[in-house]
Design a protein around this motif. Structure first.
Motif, PDB file in Angstrom:
ATOM      1  N   UNK A 492     -24.048 121.624  79.489  1.00 26.80           N
ATOM      2  CA  UNK A 492     -23.521 120.331  79.073  1.00 26.80           C
ATOM      3  C   UNK A 492     -22.158 120.131  79.729  1.00 26.80           C
ATOM      4  N   UNK A 493     -21.916 118.947  80.254  1.00 21.04           N
ATOM      5  CA  UNK A 493     -20.598 118.673  80.823  1.00 21.04           C
ATOM      6  C   UNK A 493     -19.924 117.607  79.970  1.00 21.04           C
ATOM      7  N   UNK A 494     -18.755 117.951  79.414  1.00 21.71           N
ATOM      8  CA  UNK A 494     -18.008 117.005  78.605  1.00 21.71           C
ATOM      9  C   UNK A 494     -16.914 116.409  79.476  1.00 21.71           C
ATOM     10  N   UNK A 495     -16.877 115.089  79.563  1.00 20.37           N
ATOM     11  CA  UNK A 495     -15.854 114.445  80.377  1.00 20.37           C
ATOM     12  C   UNK A 495     -14.952 113.610  79.491  1.00 20.37           C
ATOM     13  N   UNK A 496     -13.718 113.381  79.920  1.00 16.65           N
ATOM     14  CA  UNK A 496     -12.835 112.519  79.129  1.00 16.65           C
ATOM     15  C   UNK A 496     -13.449 111.126  78.988  1.00 16.65           C
TER      16      UNK A 496
END
Lengths: 500, 293
Positions: A492-496
């Protein structure tokens, strides 16, 4: 470039490592991973379902009668055997070179170069031939719709039976495909998806109309032609399954290739087989088998059945439009495959690195696409290709055989390599796949073999004089090809929140 | 085999006791409360001040003992709790000495009272510990009062992708399996500041960040492919414009523990906190466990 110190035999036998293969000097290391399973599946369907299904019935049904259905299943199984071998190789060696890269990884540089010659022939001639066919369908569609035709001078090659100046529609088709491919892989995949949907829609429309006239009497005397007829028809039909291998040229551009590639290949095989069976069954049910052999069916294929059923020409217009779109997608996917194989070769150093330079904005090999387009456009616009088509079949079948052998070689050499998909019933499946291809190959003429041999020999000479001195394996090249990591999509990639 | 908690009356609050009790419960082991008091001047001296100093130290130890006992009576039911007084010149050395004598698994300490509630703030003692301890050090956020579940639910391992950090992941996996809790691996990619004047364009750092995140993603996927972590382990890459934002954007569960390794810049065995580690700890809303290399 320093003179290689290794002997010629060593160079010919050396293999590309599965992980961490070197990049030739001046080549780009990667393309953009943007294609998902669904689009990739439709890539396979797009390359496979061309015009074959519109016409193959008129030659297959007279041979096998109603048992053509069985021929389709047999041909599907034979093609399916190589397709699942492709699926395993694509999951183990997920790079863009298709059979060329698989041969390089398993059988060495020399064989790889020979296979590359087969593939370039297969793809290059197919695009040209398909583009020439497209020009014919476009003419027919224009004729049906507006009653106009493109002048002979602009729609036939100078050396055709009725000579013209240049085959302009074919050239235009190739330019359109090239522009699309330069624009981006995901854009091309999207356009292809739409075109394949239309193509399948047209075929389903045919089935629906044909099923309204379904009559079980037409299936009487199901096995009258016997196994000989069924086999003969199956070997004709086999060629309409060719094209699934185009999926494997997308190895560097699909997300999570270890899982996506085998799924797409097998998915495409299932879609293609079911569409073919549906069309065959509905066509067989719609008219008596004798009518398939008629002269007009050989010329106009399925549209004649529709015209007979509906008593009007709109159906044939729809089918002609379907064919125009259908061939566009075939040309697009096959051209895509051609450029990606050249990209892989350029990156491995067996072709000038020019072929493997990627535009940083569109992430497509622009030079490579332009060169392919120019060569193919000249072929399509000027050279009549009918007699080259059998050489395409040899190229394809040799590639199929190589992949099946490659599966066995890789299982023996690298048993622990992670594979997203494994061939069931190993080693029976790859062996049967080889046998099926040999069985189809035996029907080809000696002069086709001779022409094919000359072409491959030319490619191998190029290797001996140029390729072996420039191979990235000589000096380790400029770095390593980033190998796709299996399971990347699980991360999972969490971005601002404000990020694009 | 025990959990050692550093506690001193009037310092750092009771949060360390809660974390220590929780750790001892999870590890099914005993809890040792260690109070470090100043070492008195042992040379016989007629000066009255030395005796007063020793009496004060004893008093401090007794107060700490009493307070700790009172707190633990509520939270450490059924735990085998022991109290130890160590005299040492510095609190850090005393804690390490006690941990060694007690052969502790882990040393638990509280946050400094200088920070705000809920944050992990390193004081002089904990900072020193994080640069010298040979055993894992756990630090509770300020005001920590244990998880609602009363036990550890998940261990999150922060991983930078270096070979050392992969070894940390392996150890955290062993820990998570031993404790039978879920595990998660998180990697952080933090955007650098835009250069001004923007001689390389305003988006140079964006492409760096994207590339960094991509590499971390591949690295994490590879952990799973190589079998370093199991199939059920959650893998996350968090990107942010700053460490505070990235840590805030990470989802935290109740009963979570953040585990991280120490800097690869140190050659000898022991905990040595790196710059990224220090920032992760500073913004962590959950207790932190720092593992020695």
């Amino acid at each position: 470039m320093t003179a290689p110190s290794t002997s010629l035999t060593q160079q010919m036998m050396r293999r590309r490592p599965v992980i961490g293969a070197p990049i030739a000097h001046g080549a780009s290391d990667h393309l953009e991973r943007s294609i998902g399973t669904f689009q990739l599946t439709l890539f396979g369907v797009g390359a496979t379902v061309g015009t074959g299904i519109f016409f193959v019935l008129s030659s297959a049904v007279p041979e096998a009668g109603p048992a053509t259905v069985i021929s389709f299943i047999i041909a599907g199984i034979a093609a399916g055997l190589s397709a699942i071998c492709y699926a395993e190789m694509a999951s183990a060696v997920p790079v863009s070179g298709s059979t060329y890269s698989y041969a390089y990884t398993t059988l060495g540089e020399f064989v790889a170069m020979g296979i590359a010659a087969c593939l370039l022939l297969e793809y290059g001639v197919s695009i040209s031939a398909v583009a020439v066919g497209w020009s014919g369908y476009l003419n027919k569609l224009l004729d049906n719709l507006f009653g106009v035709q493109i002048p002979q001078a602009l729609s036939a090659a100078p050396w055709d039976t009725t000579p013209g100046l240049i085959n302009l529609p074919a050239v235009i088709l190739i330019i359109m495909c090239a522009l699309l491919l330069i624009r981006g892989a995901s854009e091309s995949a999207l356009v292809n998806t739409i075109m394949v949907m239309i193509k399948l829609g047209v075929l389903l429309l045919f089935c629906v109309i044909a099923l309204t006239a379904f009559n079980t009497d037409h299936f009487q005397g199901f096995m009258d032609s016997g196994w000989a007829g069924i086999n003969a028809a199956a070997s004709t039909i086999f060629f309409s399954y060719i094209g699934l291998d185009a999926v494997s040229t997308a190895g560097d551009e699909v997300k999570n290739p270890q899982k996506t590639m085998p799924r797409a290949i097998i998915g495409a095989l299932l879609v293609v087989t079911s569409v073919y069976l549906l069309v065959t069954i509905s066509a067989l049910g719609a008219q008596p088998t004798e009518e398939f052999a008629s002269e007009e069916q050989a010329n106009a294929g399925l549209s004649v059945i529709l015209e007979n059923l509906t008593g009007s020409t709109w159906a044939s217009t729809v089918l002609a439009a379907g064919a125009v779109i259908s061939i566009f997608s075939v040309a697009l996917v096959v051209m895509y495959g051609q450029t990606r194989i050249l990209f892989a070769m350029g990156r491995d150093g067996l072709l000038p690195s020019l072929f493997a330079r990627v535009n940083p904005r569109t992430m497509t090999p622009v030079n490579n696409t332009v060169i392919v387009a120019v060569v193919v456009a000249i072929l399509a616009g000027i050279v009549p290709l009918d007699y080259l088509l059998d050489m395409v079949s040899i190229g394809t079948l040799v590639a199929f055989i190589t992949v099946s052998v490659g599966v066995i070689v890789l299982r023996v050499r690298e048993p622990d390599l992670p594979r997203g998909f494994k061939v069931p019933l190993y080693p029976i499946t790859p062996i049967l796949s080889v046998l099926a291809c040999v069985w189809v190959l035996r029907g080809l003429h000696w002069y086709t073999w001779a022409g094919f041999g000359v072409w491959v020999a030319a490619a191998l000479l190029f290797y001996v004089f140029w390729g072996r001195r420039h191979s990235a394996l000589n000096d380790g090249g400029d770095g390593y090809i980033p190998t796709a990591v299996p399971g990347e999509d699980d991360v999972l990639v969490v971005r601002p929140k404000d990020a694009p | 085999m025990t959990v050692a908690v550093g506690y001193l009356a009037g310092k750092a609050g009771r949060s360390a006791l809660y974390l220590g009790a929780e750790a001892a419960n999870t590890l099914k082991t005993s809890l040792a409360v260690v109070t470090v008091v100043p070492k008195p001047w042992t040379t016989p001296s007629p000066a009255r001040i030395d005796a007063e100093y020793a009496a004060w130290a004893d008093q401090l130890a007794a107060d700490s003992h009493r307070e700790a006992q009172a707190s633990l009576r509520q939270i450490a039911e059924g735990l085998d709790v022991s109290f130890h007084k160590v005299a040492s010149r510095t609190p850090g050395e005393g804690l390490l000495q006690a941990a060694k004598d007690l052969s502790a698994d882990v040393l638990v300490a509280g946050s400094s009272s200088d920070g705000s509630l809920g944050q992990v703030v390193l004081g002089s003692t904990t900072d020193w510990l994080l640069h010298s301890s040979p055993i894992p050090v756990a630090i509770s956020p300020r005001g920590y009062r244990g998880s609602k579940a009363g036990k550890l639910v998940r261990v999150t391992c922060a991983c930078s992708g270096t070979p050392e950090s992969v070894r940390v992941v392996e150890r955290v996996r062993a820990l998570a399996e031993r404790l039978d809790v879920k595990m998660r691996v998180v990697s952080y990619a933090i955007r650098g500041r835009t250069m001004f004047p923007p001689e390389v364009g305003l988006h140079a750092e964006d492409s760096l960040l994207a590339e960094w995140a991509k590499q971390l993603r591949e690295m994490l996927a590879k952990l799973k492919a190589d079998g370093v972590v199991g199939d059920d382990v959650e893998l996350v890459v968090v990107t942010g414009n700053g460490w505070d934002e990235a840590l805030d954007d990470t989802e935290w569960e109740d009963g979570e523990l953040l585990a991280l390794g120490t800097s690869s810049r140190r050659t000898i065995k022991g905990v040595f906190l790196g710059s990224h580690g220090a920032k992760i700890i500073r913004y962590s809303p959950v207790p932190v466990l720092v593992l020695p290399s």
